[in-house]
Design an enzyme around this catalytic site. Sequence first.
Site, PDB file in Angstrom:
ATOM      1  N   CYS A 129      -6.762   4.376  -2.226  1.00 53.16           N
ATOM      2  CA  CYS A 129      -6.959   2.925  -2.264  1.00 53.16           C
ATOM      3  C   CYS A 129      -8.309   2.457  -2.794  1.00 53.16           C
ATOM      4  O   CYS A 129      -8.354   1.618  -3.705  1.00 53.16           O
ATOM      5  CB  CYS A 129      -6.707   2.338  -0.883  1.00 53.16           C
ATOM      6  SG  CYS A 129      -7.634   3.112   0.449  1.00 53.16           S
TER       7      CYS A 129
ATOM      8  N   GLU B 194       0.813  -1.212   0.000  1.00 56.03           N
ATOM      9  CA  GLU B 194       0.000   0.000   0.000  1.00 56.03           C
ATOM     10  C   GLU B 194       0.853   1.271   0.000  1.00 56.03           C
ATOM     11  O   GLU B 194       1.922   1.327   0.613  1.00 56.03           O
ATOM     12  CB  GLU B 194      -0.925   0.009   1.226  1.00 56.03           C
ATOM     13  CG  GLU B 194      -1.807  -1.229   1.280  1.00 56.03           C
ATOM     14  CD  GLU B 194      -2.995  -1.068   2.211  1.00 56.03           C
ATOM     15  OE1 GLU B 194      -3.345   0.067   2.564  1.00 56.03           O
ATOM     16  OE2 GLU B 194      -3.582  -2.092   2.575  1.00 56.03           O
TER      17      GLU B 194
ATOM     18  N   HIS C 246      -1.154   2.501  -5.152  1.00 57.93           N
ATOM     19  CA  HIS C 246      -1.129   3.862  -5.721  1.00 57.93           C
ATOM     20  C   HIS C 246       0.139   4.519  -5.227  1.00 57.93           C
ATOM     21  O   HIS C 246       0.976   3.856  -4.607  1.00 57.93           O
ATOM     22  CB  HIS C 246      -2.374   4.675  -5.333  1.00 57.93           C
ATOM     23  CG  HIS C 246      -2.640   4.734  -3.850  1.00 57.93           C
ATOM     24  ND1 HIS C 246      -1.877   5.480  -2.992  1.00 57.93           N
ATOM     25  CD2 HIS C 246      -3.566   4.112  -3.088  1.00 57.93           C
ATOM     26  CE1 HIS C 246      -2.321   5.332  -1.762  1.00 57.93           C
ATOM     27  NE2 HIS C 246      -3.341   4.498  -1.785  1.00 57.93           N
TER      28      HIS C 246
END
Length: 634
Positions: free
Chosen positions: A74, A35, A242
Amino acid sequence: MITRTLLFLAVLLSLCGTSRLHAADRPNILWLTTEDIGPNLGCYGDTYAVTPNLDAFAKRSQLFLNAWSNAPVCAPARTAIISGMYPPSTGSEHMRSSVPLPEGVKMYPQMLREAGYYCTNNAKEDYNLQKTKTPEDKDAVWDASGKNAHWKNRKDGQPFFAIFNFTNTHESQIRQPGHKLVHDPAKANVPPYHPDTPESHHDWAQYADNITEMDGLFAAKLKEMEDAGLAEDTIVFFYGDHGAGMPRHKRWPYNSGLRVPFIVHFPKKWEHLAPKGYAAGAKSEELISFVDLSPTLLSIIGQPAPDYLQGRAFCGSHAKPAPEFLYGFRGRMDERQDLVRSVTDGRYVYIRQYMPHLPYGQHINYMMQMPTAQVWKKAYDEGRATPEQAMFWKATKPSEELYDLQSDPHEVKNLAGDPAHVATLDKLRAANEKHLKDTRDLGFIPEAERLKVSGDRSPRDAFVSEDVYPFDQVLAMARAASDTSGSGKDAAPFIAGLSHNNAVVRYWAALGLHIRGAAAVGMGHKALRKAFADSSVSVRIAAANALATHDGNGPYAAVAMEVLIAYADARRAGNATAMEALSALGNHVEKLKPYADKIAALPDGAPGTEQRLKEYVPRLKEKLNADLGITAKP
């Protein structure tokens, strides 16, 4: 004799069916994801990073240099993956929204399961699209999803698709107090738009520490698969969800918010399915993005993609040529509204702001918990910010931005007004417009209006008719409204637009007057006042906000404030409407002071609000209370 022959054929067919599902005949697919990181790995040339395991993995795999997540946060980024469709085309672009799937659309694990794969997700989902249920009300998407989901639980000989998601690199883990730094903060690569302060250096160093820790977790999970004797039968993908979890990276559809590390490994047995140019240590400049992952998975297992998928397979038996452009977007980010679209050809990045009257740095509660964000805003408020740093906090934005990643990798020099780049600007502008039309972008519909019309239906299905959503007319009005090069005197198209028979067109007409300022609002005063009674609450709020902003201390500014306060009551108006009204009220703190008691009395949300949306109205109200000096009741 006939009976024995039929029995033999039945057994043979049964064996063929089992063989079709056997892992030796179809590849396993393992996704190791993490993440909130950009390509800040040693294998991407980041000399600050310490990532020996990923660097070694990249040396025997293929690395993509131009991979975009489509969304810089996200939930919508994961929504693009799970659906294979751009979230603005399904109405699922807003952070932590929850909308039905379009009719006939399946999430990719459903299609893999139908092909015989055992599909697991460990553990984050966070989709903005509602998952399909079986008739028994069970999950129809995953065989298993959660902290115990694992490929080990599949049937004997069954091929698997498995995801393991590392969470230690998440934005929230950067700001964890008491962390003992491993990376030297003095050597941190602080971008020019962040302040050069101890806090910024510490955040970037802690971000790098978290990546190094994740590198070890990656190695352990890879070893687990290899120790199980599955390495020669398993295709491995590694990528981030991302860009970096730092302000102006996460949540912003620049290259910094969308570009992710993306590495794929195909064992020798399955190299015929690998991407073009695949070789150990290869670096591909091919453009790929998250909407490509669903068709790519299907292509790897030998199946063509359904027509509704909007990406393309970049490897496998149904691979298609690389696109000329990648596309990004920004919708509502947590509690704050916005509408931004972006395009890249790999070198240039084009940004189109459709709400240029809103600052880049709107106060998002979660973002403002980051020390870097706090010292950055403080430096701006105290007049100490450099021009590169100040841009983020200014009251308005330009309609268009263009950046050359080759000469300006930090995207701080806007070339949109440079005569030398007119051709590039025109090309990327046209690509953006074509993409909006091709995908029938629903992001121009204000959220409260969209929910009212779609109800329990998919927004894509509810707005499929031109009578309900005349897209070309909406886009034309939104384009004109958000063009900040226009004069305040050209109010006529927007005044006329406020009489249009479509609420979305009227909404953008009201925004057009607002964005053009006091002169335009003065010319459209009567039409805006009439809009207080519009059938669409989003139009009423937009009209009231325009008058509250530009009518000075006139009588209708006070009426407009009353309208906004009335719709800020989530119990009466609903959460989406209250968020639109509260966002507007945040622009009028001085004018709100006589209404402090009414603001303090506003509820913290509507009964029955979904868990994933509950926190947004309270956050907006909390910020308003703080700005007005209202002390929260114990």
